[in-house]
Design an enzyme around this catalytic site. Structure first.
Site, mmCIF file in Angstrom:
data_model
loop_
_atom_site.group_PDB
_atom_site.id
_atom_site.type_symbol
_atom_site.label_atom_id
_atom_site.label_comp_id
_atom_site.label_asym_id
_atom_site.label_seq_id
_atom_site.Cartn_x
_atom_site.Cartn_y
_atom_site.Cartn_z
ATOM 1 N N ASP A 41 -10.808 47.671 5.329
ATOM 2 C CA ASP A 41 -9.830 47.961 4.459
ATOM 3 C C ASP A 41 -10.334 48.385 3.232
ATOM 4 O O ASP A 41 -11.459 48.309 2.961
ATOM 5 C CB ASP A 41 -9.135 46.353 4.215
ATOM 6 C CG ASP A 41 -8.241 45.810 5.420
ATOM 7 O OD1 ASP A 41 -7.996 46.747 6.232
ATOM 8 O OD2 ASP A 41 -8.013 44.634 5.480
ATOM 9 N N TYR A 69 -19.088 39.106 9.235
ATOM 10 C CA TYR A 69 -18.175 39.244 8.115
ATOM 11 C C TYR A 69 -18.680 37.963 7.312
ATOM 12 O O TYR A 69 -18.821 36.895 7.791
ATOM 13 C CB TYR A 69 -17.034 39.445 8.203
ATOM 14 C CG TYR A 69 -16.674 40.516 9.214
ATOM 15 C CD1 TYR A 69 -16.105 41.760 8.367
ATOM 16 C CD2 TYR A 69 -16.385 40.783 10.378
ATOM 17 C CE1 TYR A 69 -15.550 42.810 8.885
ATOM 18 C CE2 TYR A 69 -16.081 41.665 11.169
ATOM 19 C CZ TYR A 69 -15.471 42.734 10.583
ATOM 20 O OH TYR A 69 -15.018 43.818 11.374
ATOM 21 N N ASP A 83 -3.624 39.374 3.156
ATOM 22 C CA ASP A 83 -4.628 39.291 2.103
ATOM 23 C C ASP A 83 -4.018 39.444 0.710
ATOM 24 O O ASP A 83 -2.959 39.510 0.367
ATOM 25 C CB ASP A 83 -5.755 40.502 2.239
ATOM 26 C CG ASP A 83 -5.242 41.654 1.916
ATOM 27 O OD1 ASP A 83 -4.134 41.973 1.518
ATOM 28 O OD2 ASP A 83 -5.952 42.878 2.362
ATOM 29 N N ARG A 179 -8.399 39.217 8.133
ATOM 30 C CA ARG A 179 -7.117 38.834 7.464
ATOM 31 C C ARG A 179 -6.090 37.759 8.263
ATOM 32 O O ARG A 179 -5.674 36.693 7.888
ATOM 33 C CB ARG A 179 -6.238 40.338 7.152
ATOM 34 C CG ARG A 179 -7.028 40.829 6.122
ATOM 35 C CD ARG A 179 -5.989 42.027 5.895
ATOM 36 N NE ARG A 179 -5.988 43.123 6.750
ATOM 37 C CZ ARG A 179 -4.907 43.826 7.270
ATOM 38 N NH1 ARG A 179 -3.688 43.532 6.950
ATOM 39 N NH2 ARG A 179 -5.303 44.894 8.060
#
Length: 320
Positions: A41, A69, A83, A179
């Site tokens: 993103d 992540y 988000d 997300r």
């Protein structure tokens, strides 16, 4: 003009789309054949492996790799993008969990998990990208996809009381939307949740510590040191055995044709028994890195036990 082949571990900075990174690299390196291996993103940061030249033949394999992540999840809020860049749909300060409740909810997502992709994503439905429909205010039904979460470690809960945030490290399969994971954790807790920040730390063997920014790539180019940061394609297959083909048989691999044990350098076949012994060195479908006698890399071949030869699986050699 040089043409670069291989892989670069880029540190994608906030504000860039993954395609922006590719576009700028095309300008820096003055070549068109460049592709990335998994969208991040725009506001996310971290590892974005970029393939150059014949390295683009690895895009699919790299996309399949496990990723890691570090995500900051904010509880008590829901947004249309899942988000904190999106429009807030619901916000509450009630029902923010205690740490033990949070840990229980997070751990419930480890393993196989049917995840519904978010509307704000690049997935296509009937030829239209979901985010294009979402921007028009259109929501469509999305089928869940089975993804796999290898592990989730909650790293920090010190902001849980005041900011309603916690930090977690996630190791997961391809196709996982972090997300959506934050959103689903919030749903399980009954208070809602949205991703506040995301850093991708690992893609396969590529790690955050060795990632370089686009400005750094430009600097390496100006100093004629790009070889310091471009990983050769063959390095990706370093766990496979290597095979060197005799120069007298080089024509076979130059054209991507199969070759036999008798074509391998340093392999002497003195009699029928010796030939049989050599043919039993490899099991069917064993993959090997193939070079000529001078060490030029040609590609990945797979042994065919029935035909007793090595057949090309993925070819990288390009004539000058």
């Amino acid at each position: 003009m040089n043409r670069y082949n291989g892989l670069i571990n880029i540190y994608k900075e906030a504000g860039y789309t993954s395609n922006d990174v590719v576009g700028r690299l095309r300008g820096i390196l003055h070549q068109k054949k460049i592709g990335h291996t998994g969208t991040l993103d725009p506001e996310a940061v971290g590892v974005l492996v970029v393939c150059l030249g014949n390295g683009t033949r690895l895009v699919e394999e790299l996309t399949d790799h496990t990723k890691e992540y570090i995500a900051v999840c904010r509880l008590g809020v829901e947004t249309d993008t899942q988000d904190m860049t999106g429009t807030i749909l619901r916000e509450t300060v009630d029902n923010i969990p205690e740490v033990n409740e949070l840990m229980e909810a997070v751990n419930a997502f480890v393993g196989d998990y049917d995840q519904i992709p978010p509307m704000y994503s690049a997935l296509k439905v009937n030829g239209k990208k979901l985010y294009e429909l979402a921007r028009q205010g259109i929501e469509v039904e999305r089928k869940s996809r089975k993804i796999h979460i290898d592990s989730i470690s909650v790293l920090d809960t010190s902001n849980l009381k005041d900011k309603h945030e916690f930090t977690m490290e996630v190791r997961c399969s391809k196709g996982t939307y972090i997300r959506t994971l934050c959103h689903d954790i919030g749903q399980r807790l009954g208070c809602g949740g949205a991703m506040a920040h995301l850093t991708r730390t690992t893609v396969g063997s590529f790690h955050l510590e060795t990632a370089v920014t686009l400005d750094m790539v430009e600097k390496f180019r100006d100093e004629d040191k790009l070889s310091d940061i471009i990983v050769p394609v063959e390095t990706f297959f370093r766990d496979l055995d290597s095979v060197h083909v005799k120069n007298s048989s080089r024509k076979y691999i130059e054209n991507g044709n199969p070759f036999r044990f008798s074509d391998i350098a340093d392999v002497e076949l003195d009699d029928a028994q010796d030939k049989m012994d050599k043919e039993q060195m490899y099991q069917d479908k064993t993959r090997v890195r193939v070079y000529d006698e001078d060490g030029v890399f040609f590609g990945i071949y797979k042994y065919d036990a029935r035909l007793k030869c090595f057949r090309v699986e993925k070819y990288f050699y390009e004539r000058a």
